[in-house]
Design a protein around this motif. Sequence first.
Motif, short mmCIF file in Angstrom:
data_model
loop_
_atom_site.label_atom_id
_atom_site.label_comp_id
_atom_site.label_asym_id
_atom_site.label_seq_id
_atom_site.Cartn_x
_atom_site.Cartn_y
_atom_site.Cartn_z
N PHE A 238 71.66 136.77 77.16
CA PHE A 238 70.29 137.26 77.11
C PHE A 238 69.26 136.16 77.36
CE2 PHE A 238 72.68 140.42 74.77
CZ PHE A 238 72.16 141.60 75.26
N LEU A 239 69.73 134.98 77.73
CA LEU A 239 68.80 133.94 78.14
C LEU A 239 68.22 134.27 79.51
CD1 LEU A 239 70.75 130.73 77.04
CD2 LEU A 239 68.83 131.82 75.86
N PRO A 240 66.95 133.98 79.77
CA PRO A 240 66.33 134.34 81.07
C PRO A 240 67.08 133.80 82.29
CG PRO A 240 64.65 133.71 79.49
CD PRO A 240 65.96 133.42 78.83
N PRO A 241 67.53 132.53 82.30
CA PRO A 241 68.28 132.07 83.49
C PRO A 241 69.58 132.83 83.70
CG PRO A 241 67.52 130.20 82.18
CD PRO A 241 67.31 131.42 81.35
N MET A 242 70.26 133.17 82.58
CA MET A 242 71.52 133.90 82.71
C MET A 242 71.29 135.31 83.23
SD MET A 242 74.14 132.09 82.12
CE MET A 242 75.32 133.41 81.96
N LYS A 243 70.19 135.93 82.84
CA LYS A 243 69.88 137.27 83.35
C LYS A 243 69.72 137.25 84.86
CE LYS A 243 67.58 139.05 79.19
NZ LYS A 243 66.29 139.55 78.63
N ILE A 244 68.98 136.26 85.34
CA ILE A 244 68.78 136.13 86.79
C ILE A 244 70.11 135.87 87.49
CG2 ILE A 244 67.64 134.78 88.58
CD1 ILE A 244 65.41 134.20 86.54
#
Length: 372
Positions: A238-244
């Motif tokens: 759920f971290l922003p870089p992982m979502k991308i």
Amino acid sequence: MIYFSNHVSIWLGEKDNIPNLFFLTLFFFLLFFLMATQDIAVDGWALTMLSEENKKAASTCNILGQNIGYCLSQLSFLTLNNKNICFYIFKKYIKFMYLIFNKSTYYRNVYEKLDLLYPSFQPFVDMKKFLKFWGTFILMLTIFTCFKKEMSDQNEEKNKLKNSNEMDNYNISEAQKCDDKMNNAKMNYPKKINNQIRTNEHIKINDIKQTNIQKQSSEINEFANAKDTYKTLYELLFLPPMKIFIILFLINRLPFASVEVGTNFKMLKRGITKEEFAIFNPLYIPVSIISPAIIGKIIQKLKPLDVYYFGYVLRYFSNIILSTLLPITKYMYSNKIQSTNMKFYFYYMYIYMAQVFNHFSIDLMTVSSVII
């Protein structure tokens, strides 16, 4: 694969059956889901099976095996599923057996009636046999791997044993030093001070022993905190870089699917035959072996994500080149009578180079994504 092999031919619409797209989609979705799960398990197995210096080659070996298996299975199916090729092999076999057993009435009758057998002749392999064979092969291979035992490196075991012995010797020497200090304290200090020193030294000894026990237990139970590992993984997702990153990997094939999947089918409708496609398959095998090996060597010195982006851009260009095959194929087969053999040679060469370029760009993305 073994169970549904009896139904896939019917779902495909063979033998005058109505195609069932719903069950075909459901079956292949389940099949690819299981294959993806097995692929993840093999990647994890490689981390424990390979040494540190060979772990970098895991992705290369993975992609290499997939490409070889894909080319060989596709080539074998297209060859053994073709009626003309199978009948040609059958004729050669009957002629050979007739030359050896020329007195046999069976081979004589079959040899004399070869042309009459062609209308009722069936290919050696159909989808049912193909799925059943590979399903059985994968099942036997999986059962075989269940009995495989992991053997740790002897040098690694010796180093662990040596380190544990050194730790034990260190603890013994520390304990002896503590005893010597306590004995000296008894001679030089009053009783209360001696008791305090004795207590402090015992605490130090217990701390040393406790530290040693914790180190040994951490080595033995290195996989005991799997629950915490998955909890951490859940938080990372759920971290922003992982979502991308996840969205990128989920949609990376969508721009290319229509071209790479549909081009061959559209070319078949425009005149090219399956036999002509089968000609290229043996030529793809060396490319599928060399390409991942070269990329795996080069990528070790570069950033995998940069290589992935570069392959992504190259794949766009390869799709543009693949899309040009449709009008060229339509032109070649609509003017087949007027076209010379030299034109068809250049046409086949163009198809081969376009497919090789596409495979190379796919390998760039695949090998780098496994390392990422």
